[in-house]
Design an enzyme around this catalytic site. Structure first.
Site, short mmCIF file in Angstrom:
data_model
loop_
_atom_site.label_atom_id
_atom_site.label_comp_id
_atom_site.label_asym_id
_atom_site.label_seq_id
_atom_site.Cartn_x
_atom_site.Cartn_y
_atom_site.Cartn_z
N THR A 87 0.37 2.37 -1.65
CA THR A 87 1.63 2.53 -2.39
C THR A 87 1.84 4.04 -2.57
O THR A 87 1.05 4.69 -3.25
CB THR A 87 1.53 1.87 -3.78
OG1 THR A 87 1.22 0.50 -3.61
CG2 THR A 87 2.84 2.02 -4.55
N LYS A 102 8.81 -1.97 -2.97
CA LYS A 102 7.66 -2.08 -3.88
C LYS A 102 7.96 -1.40 -5.23
O LYS A 102 7.73 -1.98 -6.30
CB LYS A 102 6.44 -1.43 -3.21
CG LYS A 102 5.29 -1.10 -4.12
CD LYS A 102 4.24 -2.15 -4.14
CE LYS A 102 3.23 -1.87 -5.24
NZ LYS A 102 2.20 -2.82 -5.37
N LYS A 123 1.49 4.58 -12.34
CA LYS A 123 1.66 5.24 -11.02
C LYS A 123 2.97 4.76 -10.37
O LYS A 123 3.77 5.56 -9.91
CB LYS A 123 0.47 4.91 -10.12
CG LYS A 123 0.64 5.41 -8.70
CD LYS A 123 -0.39 4.88 -7.73
CE LYS A 123 0.03 5.22 -6.30
NZ LYS A 123 -0.90 4.79 -5.28
P1 NAD Z 1 -9.31 2.84 -4.56
O1 NAD Z 1 -9.34 4.15 -5.28
O2 NAD Z 1 -10.27 1.77 -4.94
O3 NAD Z 1 -9.51 3.11 -2.97
C1 NAD Z 1 -9.00 4.21 -2.28
C2 NAD Z 1 -10.09 4.65 -1.30
O4 NAD Z 1 -9.59 5.69 -0.47
C3 NAD Z 1 -11.34 5.19 -1.99
O5 NAD Z 1 -12.47 4.41 -1.60
C4 NAD Z 1 -11.43 6.64 -1.50
O6 NAD Z 1 -12.77 7.10 -1.31
C5 NAD Z 1 -10.68 6.54 -0.19
N1 NAD Z 1 -10.17 7.81 0.32
C6 NAD Z 1 -9.46 8.77 -0.35
N2 NAD Z 1 -9.17 9.79 0.49
C7 NAD Z 1 -9.70 9.46 1.70
C8 NAD Z 1 -9.73 10.12 2.97
N3 NAD Z 1 -9.17 11.32 3.15
N4 NAD Z 1 -10.37 9.51 3.98
C9 NAD Z 1 -10.96 8.29 3.80
N5 NAD Z 1 -10.97 7.63 2.62
C10 NAD Z 1 -10.36 8.22 1.59
O7 NAD Z 1 -7.81 2.33 -4.65
P2 NAD Z 1 -7.26 0.83 -4.39
O8 NAD Z 1 -7.23 0.10 -5.67
O9 NAD Z 1 -7.98 0.27 -3.20
O10 NAD Z 1 -5.75 1.16 -4.01
C11 NAD Z 1 -5.37 1.63 -2.72
C12 NAD Z 1 -3.86 1.67 -2.65
O11 NAD Z 1 -3.34 0.36 -2.88
C13 NAD Z 1 -3.20 2.59 -3.70
O12 NAD Z 1 -2.12 3.25 -3.10
C14 NAD Z 1 -2.76 1.62 -4.79
O13 NAD Z 1 -1.65 2.09 -5.52
C15 NAD Z 1 -2.39 0.41 -3.95
N6 NAD Z 1 -2.45 -0.88 -4.67
C16 NAD Z 1 -3.52 -1.18 -5.46
C17 NAD Z 1 -3.55 -2.41 -6.13
C18 NAD Z 1 -4.73 -2.78 -7.00
O14 NAD Z 1 -4.62 -3.79 -7.74
N7 NAD Z 1 -5.85 -2.06 -6.96
C19 NAD Z 1 -2.50 -3.30 -5.99
C20 NAD Z 1 -1.42 -2.99 -5.14
C21 NAD Z 1 -1.42 -1.76 -4.49
#
Ligand code: NAD
Length: 295
Positions: free
Chosen positions: A93, A168, A243
């Site tokens: 997102t 979204k 966010k």
């Molecule tokens: P998270 O923080 O658990 O995972 C993100 C991952 O990206 C981390 O493991 C981090 O180490 C990795 N990362 C960051 N920079 C990187 C790079 N340069 N190279 C490789 N890996 C890298 O976050 P999440 O909860 O998995 O969310 C991911 C996305 O999904 C976000 O944009 C969030 O807004 C969206 N989202 C999350 C949810 C939820 O319920 N958690 C729901 C809908 C959407």
């Protein structure tokens, strides 16, 4: 079998990559955090030493990263190394502007691209029941759809580059505002001596009906599966709602849309987070509203 590279194996990306592997695809993942890589290894996802290594030979690349700056940085890094004709899908997102920039970058380097943010949270990621809101050309969407279907149950093509992100943030702005509205109604009902169940029975079958009330009721009792019955454990954390509201406000500002309630909802969630509740389910905002009332 499709060779898929998956970059960003966090709370969402990890289980999504595992579902692709379970569906018989050849998945190679990469995450900066070693623990995230270790967590998917046991479940059929191979891991690479870098994002560039992960995309070698991949037909499809999926990114699932925290914010626009991470997506642009990773796409800039990997796009010169992807196979000709590869498809790149961003499921994070992020702000609409960065998403449009990412599509332009892919087009410049000859890759097809789709933005496909999700709703459904970590539960949906694990169960492969996510909803994907996709943006990109008809051809890119047609190529992405079979891959997204392995991770979700509803895939909607919303329009061109960035349209998935736009859908979204508009949806989540409705959600943030409506949760506050429902929280305010229960708070007022408490002051007026009206029981939670009575308000629920009336509003859930009247014009006040909405998802925040009927599926995600912010008081314990009327909807036994809502986080209010579980100490407001997420669910969908208030920090993530903030966010998304902030993304909606950035987009409103740059596009010139008037969203006064969206703006106020963002302020309320910011105050809720500053009070130390970013990790609480977003429906817990009702407790913050109660605190604002006269004793
Ligand atoms: P998270 O923080 O658990 O995972 C993100 C991952 O990206 C981390 O493991 C981090 O180490 C990795 N990362 C960051 N920079 C990187 C790079 N340069 N190279 C490789 N890996 C890298 O976050 P999440 O909860 O998995 O969310 C991911 C996305 O999904 C976000 O944009 C969030 O807004 C969206 N989202 C999350 C949810 C939820 O319920 N958690 C729901 C809908 C959407």
């Amino acid at each position: 079998m499709t060779a898929i590279a998956f970059i960003g194996l966090g709370n969402m990306g990890g289980p999504m990559a595992v579902n692709l592997a379970k569906a018989g695809q050849q998945v190679t993942g990469f995450d900066l955090a070693a623990a995230s890589c270790d967590a998917v290894k046991a479940e059929g996802v191979a891991t690479a030493k870098s994002a560039i290594d992960a995309v070698q030979g991949a037909d499809v690349i999926v990114t699932m990263l925290p914010a626009g700056k991470h997506v642009l940085s990773v796409w800039n890094e990997i796009l010169p190394h992807v196979e000709k004709g590869a498809l790149i899908i961003d499921c994070s997102t992020i702000d609409v502007e960065s998403s449009v920039q990412a599509h332009a970058l892919a087009a410049k380097l000859g890759a097809a691209s789709v933005d496909a943010p999700v709703s459904g949270g970590t539960g949906g990621a694990k169960a492969a029941t996510l909803t994907f809101m996709a943006g990109g050309s008809e051809a890119a969407f047609a190529a992405a759809k079979p891959v997204l279907e392995l991770m979700g149950k509803k895939i909607v093509h919303c329009g061109g580059a960035g349209a998935g992100q736009a859908a979204k943030i508009c949806n989540n702005m409705i959600l943030g505002i409506s949760m506050i509205a429902v929280g305010e109604a229960f708070t007022l009902a408490e002051k007026l001596g009206l029981s939670h169940q009575a308000l629920f029975d009336v509003a859930s079958t009247s014009s006040g009906q909405c998802w925040s009330l009927t599926t995600y009721c912010p008081v314990p009792g009327p909807v036994p599966t809502s986080p209010a019955n579980n100490g407001y454990k997420p669910g969908f954390a208030a920090a993530l709602m903030l966010k998304d509201l902030n993304l909606s406000q950035e987009a409103a500002k740059s596009s010139g849309a008037a969203t006064p309630l969206g703006s106020h909802a963002a302020e309320l969630y910011a105050a809720f987070e500053q009070a130390g509740h970013g990790g609480t389910d977003f429906s817990g905002i009702i407790n913050y509203l109660r605190e604002q009332g006269r004793k």
